[in-house]
Scaffold this motif. Structure first.
Motif, PDB file in Angstrom:
ATOM      1  N   GLY A  19      44.155  42.057  44.850  1.00  0.00           N
ATOM      2  CA  GLY A  19      44.429  40.635  44.700  1.00  0.00           C
ATOM      3  C   GLY A  19      45.914  40.385  44.877  1.00  0.00           C
ATOM      4  N   SER A  21      49.220  39.320  46.585  1.00  0.00           N
ATOM      5  CA  SER A  21      49.369  38.142  47.431  1.00  0.00           C
ATOM      6  C   SER A  21      50.807  38.027  47.926  1.00  0.00           C
ATOM      7  N   LYS A  26      51.913  33.296  42.719  1.00  0.00           N
ATOM      8  CA  LYS A  26      50.602  33.849  42.342  1.00  0.00           C
ATOM      9  C   LYS A  26      50.818  35.127  41.529  1.00  0.00           C
ATOM     10  N   ILE A  47      46.395  45.362  47.738  1.00  0.00           N
ATOM     11  CA  ILE A  47      45.063  45.204  48.336  1.00  0.00           C
ATOM     12  C   ILE A  47      44.818  43.712  48.536  1.00  0.00           C
ATOM     13  N   ASN A  48      44.592  43.328  49.796  1.00  0.00           N
ATOM     14  CA  ASN A  48      44.377  41.916  50.131  1.00  0.00           C
ATOM     15  C   ASN A  48      43.484  41.859  51.368  1.00  0.00           C
ATOM     16  N   PRO A  49      42.517  40.926  51.391  1.00  0.00           N
ATOM     17  CA  PRO A  49      41.552  40.938  52.500  1.00  0.00           C
ATOM     18  C   PRO A  49      42.171  40.736  53.883  1.00  0.00           C
ATOM     19  N   THR A  76      43.892  41.362  40.065  1.00  0.00           N
ATOM     20  CA  THR A  76      44.348  39.967  39.934  1.00  0.00           C
ATOM     21  C   THR A  76      43.527  39.049  40.832  1.00  0.00           C
ATOM     22  N   VAL A  77      42.256  39.380  41.000  1.00  0.00           N
ATOM     23  CA  VAL A  77      41.376  38.470  41.757  1.00  0.00           C
ATOM     24  C   VAL A  77      40.578  37.642  40.756  1.00  0.00           C
ATOM     25  N   PRO A  78      40.093  36.473  41.151  1.00  0.00           N
ATOM     26  CA  PRO A  78      39.307  35.651  40.217  1.00  0.00           C
ATOM     27  C   PRO A  78      38.098  36.412  39.662  1.00  0.00           C
ATOM     28  N   ILE A 100      43.711  41.935  34.735  1.00  0.00           N
ATOM     29  CA  ILE A 100      44.537  40.824  34.246  1.00  0.00           C
ATOM     30  C   ILE A 100      43.707  39.537  34.166  1.00  0.00           C
ATOM     31  N   THR A 101      42.771  39.395  35.069  1.00  0.00           N
ATOM     32  CA  THR A 101      41.950  38.181  35.203  1.00  0.00           C
ATOM     33  C   THR A 101      41.370  37.682  33.877  1.00  0.00           C
ATOM     34  N   SER A 102      41.405  36.375  33.692  1.00  0.00           N
ATOM     35  CA  SER A 102      40.758  35.738  32.535  1.00  0.00           C
ATOM     36  C   SER A 102      39.405  35.181  32.962  1.00  0.00           C
ATOM     37  N   ASN A 131      41.614  39.903  30.724  1.00  0.00           N
ATOM     38  CA  ASN A 131      42.360  38.847  30.045  1.00  0.00           C
ATOM     39  C   ASN A 131      43.645  39.388  29.440  1.00  0.00           C
ATOM     40  N   ILE A 132      44.413  40.096  30.261  1.00  0.00           N
ATOM     41  CA  ILE A 132      45.659  40.693  29.756  1.00  0.00           C
ATOM     42  C   ILE A 132      46.834  40.395  30.685  1.00  0.00           C
TER      43      ILE A 132
HETATM   44  N1  COA Z   1      40.137  42.073  47.182  1.00  0.00           N
HETATM   45  C1  COA Z   1      41.448  41.876  47.341  1.00  0.00           C
HETATM   46  N2  COA Z   1      42.020  40.678  47.304  1.00  0.00           N
HETATM   47  C2  COA Z   1      41.231  39.619  47.098  1.00  0.00           C
HETATM   48  C3  COA Z   1      39.853  39.751  46.921  1.00  0.00           C
HETATM   49  C4  COA Z   1      39.305  41.061  46.960  1.00  0.00           C
HETATM   50  N3  COA Z   1      38.008  41.286  46.786  1.00  0.00           N
HETATM   51  N4  COA Z   1      39.339  38.539  46.731  1.00  0.00           N
HETATM   52  C5  COA Z   1      40.373  37.663  46.784  1.00  0.00           C
HETATM   53  N5  COA Z   1      41.511  38.337  47.000  1.00  0.00           N
HETATM   54  C6  COA Z   1      42.864  37.813  47.112  1.00  0.00           C
HETATM   55  C7  COA Z   1      42.948  36.386  47.543  1.00  0.00           C
HETATM   56  O1  COA Z   1      42.775  36.239  48.922  1.00  0.00           O
HETATM   57  C8  COA Z   1      44.343  36.018  47.069  1.00  0.00           C
HETATM   58  O2  COA Z   1      45.304  36.439  47.992  1.00  0.00           O
HETATM   59  P1  COA Z   1      46.044  35.360  49.000  1.00  0.00           P
HETATM   60  O3  COA Z   1      47.032  34.646  48.150  1.00  0.00           O
HETATM   61  O4  COA Z   1      46.633  36.197  50.051  1.00  0.00           O
HETATM   62  O5  COA Z   1      44.953  34.472  49.481  1.00  0.00           O
HETATM   63  C9  COA Z   1      44.506  36.855  45.821  1.00  0.00           C
HETATM   64  O6  COA Z   1      43.454  37.833  45.839  1.00  0.00           O
HETATM   65  C10 COA Z   1      44.354  36.037  44.554  1.00  0.00           C
HETATM   66  O7  COA Z   1      43.194  35.269  44.621  1.00  0.00           O
HETATM   67  P2  COA Z   1      43.225  33.683  44.386  1.00  0.00           P
HETATM   68  O8  COA Z   1      41.853  33.196  44.688  1.00  0.00           O
HETATM   69  O9  COA Z   1      44.361  33.070  45.064  1.00  0.00           O
HETATM   70  O10 COA Z   1      43.401  33.643  42.816  1.00  0.00           O
HETATM   71  P3  COA Z   1      44.648  33.150  41.967  1.00  0.00           P
HETATM   72  O11 COA Z   1      45.852  33.964  42.223  1.00  0.00           O
HETATM   73  O12 COA Z   1      44.778  31.694  41.976  1.00  0.00           O
HETATM   74  O13 COA Z   1      44.091  33.534  40.487  1.00  0.00           O
HETATM   75  C11 COA Z   1      43.859  35.099  38.727  1.00  0.00           C
HETATM   76  C12 COA Z   1      43.624  34.817  40.192  1.00  0.00           C
HETATM   77  C13 COA Z   1      43.311  36.454  38.399  1.00  0.00           C
HETATM   78  C14 COA Z   1      45.338  35.079  38.449  1.00  0.00           C
HETATM   79  C15 COA Z   1      43.165  33.995  37.861  1.00  0.00           C
HETATM   80  O14 COA Z   1      41.785  33.989  38.176  1.00  0.00           O
HETATM   81  C16 COA Z   1      43.292  34.244  36.390  1.00  0.00           C
HETATM   82  O15 COA Z   1      42.456  34.884  35.786  1.00  0.00           O
HETATM   83  N6  COA Z   1      44.387  33.728  35.763  1.00  0.00           N
HETATM   84  C17 COA Z   1      44.677  33.940  34.361  1.00  0.00           C
HETATM   85  C18 COA Z   1      45.329  35.294  34.167  1.00  0.00           C
HETATM   86  C19 COA Z   1      45.920  35.439  32.775  1.00  0.00           C
HETATM   87  O16 COA Z   1      46.584  34.553  32.296  1.00  0.00           O
HETATM   88  N7  COA Z   1      45.666  36.616  32.168  1.00  0.00           N
HETATM   89  C20 COA Z   1      46.248  37.025  30.928  1.00  0.00           C
HETATM   90  C21 COA Z   1      46.037  36.160  29.801  1.00  0.00           C
HETATM   91  S1  COA Z   1      46.907  36.710  28.413  1.00  0.00           S
END
Ligand code: COA
Length: 703
Positions: A19, A21, A26, A47-49, A76-78, A100-102, A131-132
């Motif tokens: 994830g 970017s 981001k 790692i990015n698609p 860090t992907v959704p 890290i994802t929430s 969620n970290i």
């Molecule tokens: N493999 C690799 N990369 C991938 C992928 C996969 N299977 N699927 C998507 N991606 C890429 C996306 O293309 C994007 O890259 P880009 O910017 O080049 O397009 C990148 O991963 C991130 O995906 P995106 O959809 O843009 O997500 P985002 O950055 O807006 O949000 C998180 C992702 C994880 C940050 C968000 O979902 C989240 O959980 N935020 C809260 C995190 C947090 O606060 N955690 C701690 C709390 S204490």
């Protein structure tokens, strides 16, 4: 293998960021940027698609396209993509995944979290989060997180359940001058929990103290085991200490067992020091990470100001380290380093005339003396002295004293020059604080650590003979009856099976049986209604005491039945309990709950008004060692009552402690059956005369 996987999380040699970017702002960008800026020396694989490279590093569409091995993958992907990403990590042979994802169990999305853990388990991958914020390590030059920078270097490690707090503490480490080698954000703990990280940090040569910010967790017993085993001090700040679950409690004990009390008990039993707030966590962490434990109670305070000396003396008493005068020969020597009007007793007041030499000579001599177990050095900034020179003098004297196993903390009260001197002291391994009471509190933490560590390793050492089958049979019968609670007679049978002394109690179904049993027990007797539907027997007029002859037994039998029927016409009445009337003793209460985090947990307190109004009770996670049981007796506010007040002889504390151990043993052994229980009142007699459980209640676990 598991340890290798776990180590991969904390000290990886190669990291993939799934994830990653190229878009600033981001999280996937920030993590790569942080890894580069922190100087990480291992391989970094973005790692990015679609992106061919990110921040100058070659990027890959999947971890499966990376040729080299990967120790850790930061995700860090959704949330919706995480499952397939973890599966790919498993296939690739990644050891640890940092999610890290929430958007998982913290918002009720537990299924997805469980699925991810299940897939990870298949491949032997360990998961930190989700969620970290990530993990940070100074010694590995690794900022695998979206926190802005590595913390001030130091010897402590922090594990935080709150990500935001971890980021804040990261920055605050610089202003507070408390250094950390590692910061670990632990989040939802879907897999890796506090115990796992404590075990890892215990093996980590760069860490000398483990600090925890805890909101709450499930695996309490694993936590206790890991903390008990830890060779390093652990300090915990627990938030969310308001009472929980009290409303649903069916026993007295259940209503008194708030989270704070049970966590507090568990901390004590596992040798974990507590911090009262965030500032205190910093202050105590600093001392625990830099100084050895304080092995005895003899604290020496050296000061150049009477005021700060008194403040420190008050604090010493408040924090459990009351000052004693130093021995005469120490006073004689110290007198040589102060004016006539100084005081060599303790606190040692060198007076405002004290310069570097007096400080250095006093510190060197008193610290090296065999009487001293720890030292707090205080200094008020004066016009005639230079704080930095005083600091350097103290450090030199500590080194020259040549003792490595006695802690020293310092407090300078003054302006910027004092602040600078304290920074220098901390950099040179001596914790320094801007208020005398804080320096004393930090010393108290070092003393608590040494005391609690000795207790935590105490053996449970009790060979208790029990009749488990008999107890289970009683419970089985009640369950067949469809009951969720035992009657008093049944509860006492269970207690007896575990060696708890109860008043002799038998069930009479008829008046004649009641007379026969009363004669067998011997007058006077007590008679009580036995009905699963009447738990509050006195309220129902179902208790008569001090029954002295046959005629009164017959009268009481009739009256109790009439009262019970009036109270609840359709109550199922088993009969009437005929009970030995125990002689008067000090009333105490014992009880248990099956805590959601720590499992079977014991309570002890003084009975009657003490428990009803003052809630003067204390807890321990079961089983309980004899030493811990004795400490339960002495730590309640009403402890002097057991020790004997107003000419009364001391109560039988040994028998009471023995009963606590047996009770604790019972609730562990029957943990699958007993949900809550009370022995209330328990009468404690004079020394050597034992105790008696007068009334008993057991609530069964729902099956
Ligand atoms: N493999 C690799 N990369 C991938 C992928 C996969 N299977 N699927 C998507 N991606 C890429 C996306 O293309 C994007 O890259 P880009 O910017 O080049 O397009 C990148 O991963 C991130 O995906 P995106 O959809 O843009 O997500 P985002 O950055 O807006 O949000 C998180 C992702 C994880 C940050 C968000 O979902 C989240 O959980 N935020 C809260 C995190 C947090 O606060 N955690 C701690 C709390 S204490």
């Amino acid at each position: 293998m598991d340890r290798v996987a776990l180590n991969g999380l904390l000290r990886p040699k190669s990291i993939a960021v799934v994830g990653a970017s190229a878009t600033p702002g981001k999280i996937g960008f920030t993590v790569i940027d942080n890894l580069i800026k922190s100087g990480f020396e291992g391989a970094i694989y973005p790692i990015n698609p679609t992106a061919p490279e990110i921040l100058g590093l070659k990027a890959y569409p999947s971890v499966l396209n990376v040729e080299g091995s990967i120790d850790a993958a930061v995700i860090t992907v959704p949330a919706k993509f995480c499952l397939s990403v973890v599966e790919e990590c498993g296939k690739k042979g990644v050891k640890g995944v940092i999610i890290i994802t929430s958007g998982f169990s913290e918002v009720g999305n537990r299924d997805l979290e469980n699925q991810i853990v299940a897939v990870a388990k298949q491949y032997g991958v360990r998961i930190l989060g989700p969620n970290i914020v990530g993990t940070l390590s100074n010694s590995d030059k690794m900022n695998a997180s979206f926190a802005p920078f590595l913390p001030l270097p130091g010897k402590a490690a922090l594990i935080s359940q709150s990500g935001a707090l971890l980021i804040a503490l990261d920055a605050a480490s610089y202003t507070r001058r408390v250094g950390f080698d590692k910061l670990v954000s632990i989040g939802n703990m879907s897999d890796v929990n506090f115990a796992d990280v404590i075990n890892l940090l215990d093996d980590d040569p760069k860490t000398t103290c483990i600090s925890l910010y805890i909101e709450g967790f499930k695996d309490g017993r694993e936590f206790i085991e890991a903390s008990r085993k830890s060779s390093k001090p652990i300090i915990a700040l627990k938030s969310g200490v308001s009472a929980h679950g009290a409303a649903a409690a069916a026993s007295h004990t259940g209503s008194l067992a708030g989270a704070a009390k049970v966590y507090g008990a568990a901390f004590q039993q596992s040798g974990v020091i507590q911090a009262s707030d965030l500032n205190n966590l910093f202050d105590r962490t600093l001392a625990l990470s830099l100084q050895p434990p304080m092995k005895g109670d003899n604290l020496v305070i050296i000061t150049n100001g009477g005021g700060v000396g008194v403040l420190a003396t008050d604090a010493a008493e408040r924090y459990g380290l009351p000052l004693k005068f130093v021995p005469a020969e120490v006073q004689t020597e110290l007198k040589k380093h102060m004016p006539e009007f100084g005081s060599a007793k303790n606190p040692v007041d060198l007076t405002g005339m004290a310069g570097n030499e007096w400080y250095a000579d006093s510190v060197r001599f008193a610290l090296a003396h065999s009487w001293t177990d720890g030292m707090v050095v205080l200094y008020c900034e004066t016009a005639m002295t230079n704080p930095m020179e005083i600091a350097q003098g103290i450090k030199k004297a500590v080194d020259e004293a040549g003792v490595k196993d006695k802690p020293v903390t310092v407090s300078f009260v003054g302006g910027e020059r004092s602040e600078e001197a304290m920074r220098w002291l901390v950099e040179n391994g001596i914790p320094a604080y801007n208020a005398p009471d804080i320096a004393v509190n930090a010393m108290a933490a070092l003393r608590e650590y040494s005391r609690m560590k000795a207790m935590a390793t105490e053996s449970l050492g009790m060979d208790i003979k029990v009749d488990r089958e008999a107890a289970l049979e009683v419970i089985r019968r009640a369950r067949i009856d469809g009951r969720g609670a035992l009657t008093e007679i049944e509860a006492k049978q269970v207690f007896n099976a575990y060696g708890l002394p109860t008043t002799a109690t038998y069930l009479a179904k008829t008046e004649d049986e009641a007379v026969t049993l009363a004669k067998k027990i011997g007058f006077p007797v007590v008679m009580k209604i036995v009905s699963p539907e009447i738990l509050h027997k006195s309220d129902a007029g179902g208790v008569k005491v001090n029954i002295k002859d046959e005629a009164s037994v017959r009268d009481a039998f009739k009256t109790i039945l009439t009262n019970a029927k009036a109270y609840k016409a359709d109550a199922n009445i088993h009969g009437i309990a005929i009970q030995e009337m125990a002689p008067w003793g000090t009333e105490v209460i014992l009880g248990s709950v099956n805590d959601a985090t720590f499992g079977p947990t014991m309570m002890f307190g003084l009975g009657g008004i003490f428990v009803e109004v003052l809630k003067d009770v204390t807890f321990r996670v079961a089983p309980v060692s004899h030493g811990q049981a004795l400490r339960m007796l002495s730590e309640i506010r009403g402890a002097p009552i057991l020790a004997g007040v107003r000419g009364e002889k001391p109560r039988d504390r040994e028998a009471m402690a023995d009963t606590i151990c047996r009770y604790a043993n019972m609730i562990v052994d029957l943990a699958d059956e007993i949900s809550e229980s009370d022995a209330n009142p328990v009468l404690v007699y004079e020394e050597t005369k034992g105790i008696k459980v007068v009334d008993a209640r057991i609530i069964l676990k729902k099956k």
